[in-house]
Design a protein around this motif. Structure first.
Motif, PDB file in Angstrom:
ATOM      1  N   SER A 190       0.816  -1.221   0.000  1.00 39.69           N
ATOM      2  CA  SER A 190       0.000   0.000   0.000  1.00 39.69           C
ATOM      3  C   SER A 190       0.843   1.261   0.000  1.00 39.69           C
ATOM      4  O   SER A 190       0.392   2.303   0.493  1.00 39.69           O
ATOM      5  CB  SER A 190      -0.930  -0.002   1.221  1.00 39.69           C
ATOM      6  OG  SER A 190      -1.689  -1.197   1.284  1.00 39.69           O
ATOM      7  N   ALA A 191       2.054   1.195  -0.525  1.00 41.33           N
ATOM      8  CA  ALA A 191       2.952   2.358  -0.501  1.00 41.33           C
ATOM      9  C   ALA A 191       2.339   3.607  -1.141  1.00 41.33           C
ATOM     10  O   ALA A 191       2.458   4.708  -0.572  1.00 41.33           O
ATOM     11  CB  ALA A 191       4.275   2.004  -1.169  1.00 41.33           C
ATOM     12  N   PRO A 192       1.662   3.525  -2.302  1.00 45.12           N
ATOM     13  CA  PRO A 192       1.108   4.761  -2.889  1.00 45.12           C
ATOM     14  C   PRO A 192       0.103   5.467  -1.994  1.00 45.12           C
ATOM     15  O   PRO A 192       0.193   6.672  -1.779  1.00 45.12           O
ATOM     16  CB  PRO A 192       0.456   4.262  -4.190  1.00 45.12           C
ATOM     17  CG  PRO A 192       1.177   3.013  -4.520  1.00 45.12           C
ATOM     18  CD  PRO A 192       1.485   2.373  -3.196  1.00 45.12           C
ATOM     19  N   VAL A 193      -0.869   4.713  -1.476  1.00 43.66           N
ATOM     20  CA  VAL A 193      -1.888   5.362  -0.653  1.00 43.66           C
ATOM     21  C   VAL A 193      -1.315   5.798   0.687  1.00 43.66           C
ATOM     22  O   VAL A 193      -1.709   6.839   1.235  1.00 43.66           O
ATOM     23  CB  VAL A 193      -3.104   4.418  -0.458  1.00 43.66           C
ATOM     24  CG1 VAL A 193      -2.801   3.286   0.496  1.00 43.66           C
ATOM     25  CG2 VAL A 193      -4.324   5.203   0.003  1.00 43.66           C
ATOM     26  N   LEU A 194      -0.349   5.067   1.240  1.00 42.63           N
ATOM     27  CA  LEU A 194       0.277   5.476   2.495  1.00 42.63           C
ATOM     28  C   LEU A 194       1.058   6.769   2.317  1.00 42.63           C
ATOM     29  O   LEU A 194       1.007   7.671   3.171  1.00 42.63           O
ATOM     30  CB  LEU A 194       1.192   4.371   3.015  1.00 42.63           C
ATOM     31  CG  LEU A 194       0.526   3.057   3.439  1.00 42.63           C
ATOM     32  CD1 LEU A 194       1.569   2.067   3.925  1.00 42.63           C
ATOM     33  CD2 LEU A 194      -0.517   3.300   4.515  1.00 42.63           C
ATOM     34  N   ALA A 195       1.809   6.885   1.219  1.00 45.93           N
ATOM     35  CA  ALA A 195       2.567   8.105   0.965  1.00 45.93           C
ATOM     36  C   ALA A 195       1.637   9.293   0.755  1.00 45.93           C
ATOM     37  O   ALA A 195       1.904  10.398   1.247  1.00 45.93           O
ATOM     38  CB  ALA A 195       3.471   7.910  -0.249  1.00 45.93           C
ATOM     39  N   PHE A 200      -0.763  14.199   3.193  1.00 46.60           N
ATOM     40  CA  PHE A 200      -1.911  15.007   3.617  1.00 46.60           C
ATOM     41  C   PHE A 200      -1.845  15.306   5.116  1.00 46.60           C
ATOM     42  O   PHE A 200      -2.058  16.447   5.548  1.00 46.60           O
ATOM     43  CB  PHE A 200      -3.215  14.285   3.289  1.00 46.60           C
ATOM     44  CG  PHE A 200      -3.596  14.328   1.842  1.00 46.60           C
ATOM     45  CD1 PHE A 200      -3.130  15.322   1.012  1.00 46.60           C
ATOM     46  CD2 PHE A 200      -4.437  13.363   1.308  1.00 46.60           C
ATOM     47  CE1 PHE A 200      -3.486  15.371  -0.323  1.00 46.60           C
ATOM     48  CE2 PHE A 200      -4.795  13.398  -0.027  1.00 46.60           C
ATOM     49  CZ  PHE A 200      -4.321  14.401  -0.842  1.00 46.60           C
ATOM     50  N   TYR A 201      -1.585  14.287   5.904  1.00 50.59           N
ATOM     51  CA  TYR A 201      -1.497  14.493   7.353  1.00 50.59           C
ATOM     52  C   TYR A 201      -0.359  15.451   7.711  1.00 50.59           C
ATOM     53  O   TYR A 201      -0.517  16.349   8.555  1.00 50.59           O
ATOM     54  CB  TYR A 201      -1.281  13.152   8.055  1.00 50.59           C
ATOM     55  CG  TYR A 201      -2.539  12.375   8.342  1.00 50.59           C
ATOM     56  CD1 TYR A 201      -3.604  12.949   9.013  1.00 50.59           C
ATOM     57  CD2 TYR A 201      -2.659  11.031   7.971  1.00 50.59           C
ATOM     58  CE1 TYR A 201      -4.763  12.229   9.295  1.00 50.59           C
ATOM     59  CE2 TYR A 201      -3.809  10.298   8.245  1.00 50.59           C
ATOM     60  CZ  TYR A 201      -4.853  10.909   8.907  1.00 50.59           C
ATOM     61  OH  TYR A 201      -6.000  10.195   9.188  1.00 50.59           O
ATOM     62  N   ALA A 202       0.808  15.264   7.084  1.00 48.01           N
ATOM     63  CA  ALA A 202       1.962  16.100   7.395  1.00 48.01           C
ATOM     64  C   ALA A 202       1.702  17.558   7.034  1.00 48.01           C
ATOM     65  O   ALA A 202       1.995  18.470   7.823  1.00 48.01           O
ATOM     66  CB  ALA A 202       3.202  15.578   6.666  1.00 48.01           C
ATOM     67  N   ALA A 268       8.977  26.663   2.949  1.00 47.52           N
ATOM     68  CA  ALA A 268      10.042  25.947   2.227  1.00 47.52           C
ATOM     69  C   ALA A 268      10.058  24.442   2.501  1.00 47.52           C
ATOM     70  O   ALA A 268      10.211  23.652   1.557  1.00 47.52           O
ATOM     71  CB  ALA A 268      11.401  26.565   2.551  1.00 47.52           C
ATOM     72  N   PRO A 269       9.945  23.960   3.751  1.00 49.59           N
ATOM     73  CA  PRO A 269      10.023  22.506   3.968  1.00 49.59           C
ATOM     74  C   PRO A 269       8.983  21.699   3.197  1.00 49.59           C
ATOM     75  O   PRO A 269       9.309  20.647   2.632  1.00 49.59           O
ATOM     76  CB  PRO A 269       9.831  22.373   5.490  1.00 49.59           C
ATOM     77  CG  PRO A 269      10.297  23.670   6.043  1.00 49.59           C
ATOM     78  CD  PRO A 269       9.879  24.696   5.026  1.00 49.59           C
ATOM     79  N   ILE A 270       7.741  22.169   3.152  1.00 47.14           N
ATOM     80  CA  ILE A 270       6.705  21.437   2.421  1.00 47.14           C
ATOM     81  C   ILE A 270       6.964  21.508   0.918  1.00 47.14           C
ATOM     82  O   ILE A 270       6.761  20.518   0.191  1.00 47.14           O
ATOM     83  CB  ILE A 270       5.315  22.003   2.761  1.00 47.14           C
ATOM     84  CG1 ILE A 270       4.983  21.732   4.238  1.00 47.14           C
ATOM     85  CG2 ILE A 270       4.251  21.381   1.871  1.00 47.14           C
ATOM     86  CD1 ILE A 270       4.933  20.270   4.596  1.00 47.14           C
ATOM     87  N   VAL A 271       7.417  22.655   0.441  1.00 45.60           N
ATOM     88  CA  VAL A 271       7.720  22.792  -0.993  1.00 45.60           C
ATOM     89  C   VAL A 271       8.850  21.845  -1.388  1.00 45.60           C
ATOM     90  O   VAL A 271       8.850  21.264  -2.472  1.00 45.60           O
ATOM     91  CB  VAL A 271       8.089  24.250  -1.319  1.00 45.60           C
ATOM     92  CG1 VAL A 271       8.573  24.372  -2.764  1.00 45.60           C
ATOM     93  CG2 VAL A 271       6.895  25.165  -1.090  1.00 45.60           C
ATOM     94  N   ILE A 272       9.829  21.671  -0.509  1.00 43.72           N
ATOM     95  CA  ILE A 272      10.949  20.769  -0.787  1.00 43.72           C
ATOM     96  C   ILE A 272      10.508  19.315  -0.703  1.00 43.72           C
ATOM     97  O   ILE A 272      10.934  18.467  -1.498  1.00 43.72           O
ATOM     98  CB  ILE A 272      12.107  21.042   0.192  1.00 43.72           C
ATOM     99  CG1 ILE A 272      12.673  22.453  -0.052  1.00 43.72           C
ATOM    100  CG2 ILE A 272      13.204  19.992   0.057  1.00 43.72           C
ATOM    101  CD1 ILE A 272      13.685  22.881   0.981  1.00 43.72           C
ATOM    102  N   LEU A 273       9.627  18.987   0.249  1.00 43.07           N
ATOM    103  CA  LEU A 273       9.200  17.604   0.442  1.00 43.07           C
ATOM    104  C   LEU A 273       8.253  17.132  -0.645  1.00 43.07           C
ATOM    105  O   LEU A 273       8.304  15.956  -1.048  1.00 43.07           O
ATOM    106  CB  LEU A 273       8.519  17.471   1.815  1.00 43.07           C
ATOM    107  CG  LEU A 273       7.921  16.107   2.171  1.00 43.07           C
ATOM    108  CD1 LEU A 273       9.025  15.049   2.271  1.00 43.07           C
ATOM    109  CD2 LEU A 273       7.138  16.190   3.471  1.00 43.07           C
ATOM    110  N   TYR A 274       7.405  18.005  -1.143  1.00 42.60           N
ATOM    111  CA  TYR A 274       6.326  17.586  -2.046  1.00 42.60           C
ATOM    112  C   TYR A 274       6.829  16.881  -3.303  1.00 42.60           C
ATOM    113  O   TYR A 274       6.251  15.852  -3.685  1.00 42.60           O
ATOM    114  CB  TYR A 274       5.470  18.797  -2.418  1.00 42.60           C
ATOM    115  CG  TYR A 274       4.303  18.449  -3.308  1.00 42.60           C
ATOM    116  CD1 TYR A 274       3.142  17.892  -2.780  1.00 42.60           C
ATOM    117  CD2 TYR A 274       4.362  18.653  -4.679  1.00 42.60           C
ATOM    118  CE1 TYR A 274       2.074  17.562  -3.595  1.00 42.60           C
ATOM    119  CE2 TYR A 274       3.304  18.322  -5.501  1.00 42.60           C
ATOM    120  CZ  TYR A 274       2.161  17.783  -4.955  1.00 42.60           C
ATOM    121  OH  TYR A 274       1.118  17.452  -5.766  1.00 42.60           O
TER     122      TYR A 274
END
Length: 292
Positions: A190-195, A200-202, A268-274
């Motif tokens: 379930s890697a796609p839905v977990l990621a 979304f949660y993060a 910046a952190p979310i933009v880098i993580l996305y």
């Protein structure tokens, strides 16, 4: 045939123009804020709008990280995001796996979850609950309320439900327990839905400021979004000492540069993580929605 091709080309050009305009409207404010954060105070006061830094300086960023409260708020937000997302995922996985097992009563439980999604409790009852649990002015007040989002739970349950029963039955025939089946078979598949749901949660934890406003009165426990709201919307620099610094003659410091630098640091952190999770984003949503 030539008329249809001409119409298609005109339509495609119109779509491209609309998309280009949307990109410009979206990017210009971002570039403006980014440029102001690296520009001197004199350049910001003289210019109305610019898309590249003028009189390049890092003084606004140095000031932000030299202040006492901004690093604390950054640490609080990182801690809440990491711990909160981990607990969100654990509880959502457990609930989704239980609902996907087609056991008696799961339909009724799913009905209650849908009702909770459509008719939430409301702001005042949740605040009274947090208060009675003595969670006010604690980091748990930023994590525990809304630990499981009903929509994400249903989405993950639909994905788990789409996994072939033969896999689970073969594992059980080999003596695998429910816990081992979930941890070693269901979760890895379930890697796609977990990621996707984890992202979304993060993002929800990182961008949330309502909980910080309602449940946190201690400035030392403020998350980044509450501090950013205080800086940008209320122009409150008392906790950072900005006014005293500007009054002391640091000409490169003006409210606009500090506000812009704070916005850049927060986003910046979310933009880098996305981008690292983008490849799972659409696939996880589509699979979780279709497999129900």
């Amino acid at each position: 045939m030539s008329k249809s091709l001409f119409k298609m080309s005109i339509g495609q050009m119109l779509v491209y123009v609309i998309v280009l305009l949307c990109c410009i409207v979206t990017l210009v404010p971002i570039l403006h804020v980014f440029s102001m954060s690296f520009s001197s105070g004199e350049a910001v006061q003289k210019s109305i709008l610019f898309l590249y830094p003028k009189d390049f300086t890092l003084q606004a960023y140095r000031y932000i990280f030299d202040s006492s409260i901004f690093p604390k708020a950054f640490g609080v937000t990182v801690l809440v995001t990491v711990v909160g997302t981990f607990l969100n995922m654990v509880m959502t996985i457990l609930g989704a796996y239980s609902l996907s097992r087609r056991a008696p009563g799961t339909g009724l439980m799913l009905l209650f979850i849908v009702i909770a999604m459509i008719l939430p409790a409301g702001m005042i009852p949740v605040y009274l609950l947090v208060k009675n649990l003595h969670l006010l002015d604690t980091l748990w007040a930023l994590i525990i309320p809304g630990m499981v989002a009903p929509f994400y739970l249903i989405l993950m349950r639909n994905f788990f439900w789409g996994i072939p029963d033969a896999l689970i039955e073969s594992a059980q025939m080999e003596g695998s327990s429910e816990w081992r089946t979930m941890a070693q078979i269901i979760v890895p598949l379930s890697a796609p839905v977990l990621a996707t749901i984890g992202l979304f949660y993060a993002v929800g934890h990182w961008n949330d400021f309502f909980k910080g406003i309602f449940y946190i009165n201690d400035r030392n426990l403020w998350p980044l979004q509450v501090l950013l709201r205080s800086i940008v919307m209320q122009s409150d620099y008392s906790s950072m000492g900005a006014m005293s610094a500007m009054a002391a003659g640091k000409s490169n410091l003006v409210p606009e540069t500090i506000q812009s630098a704070a916005i850049v640091v927060v986003t910046a952190p979310i933009v880098i993580l996305y981008p690292f999770l983008q490849k799972y984003f659409v696939g996880g949503i589509v699979l979780g929605a279709v497999k129900g």
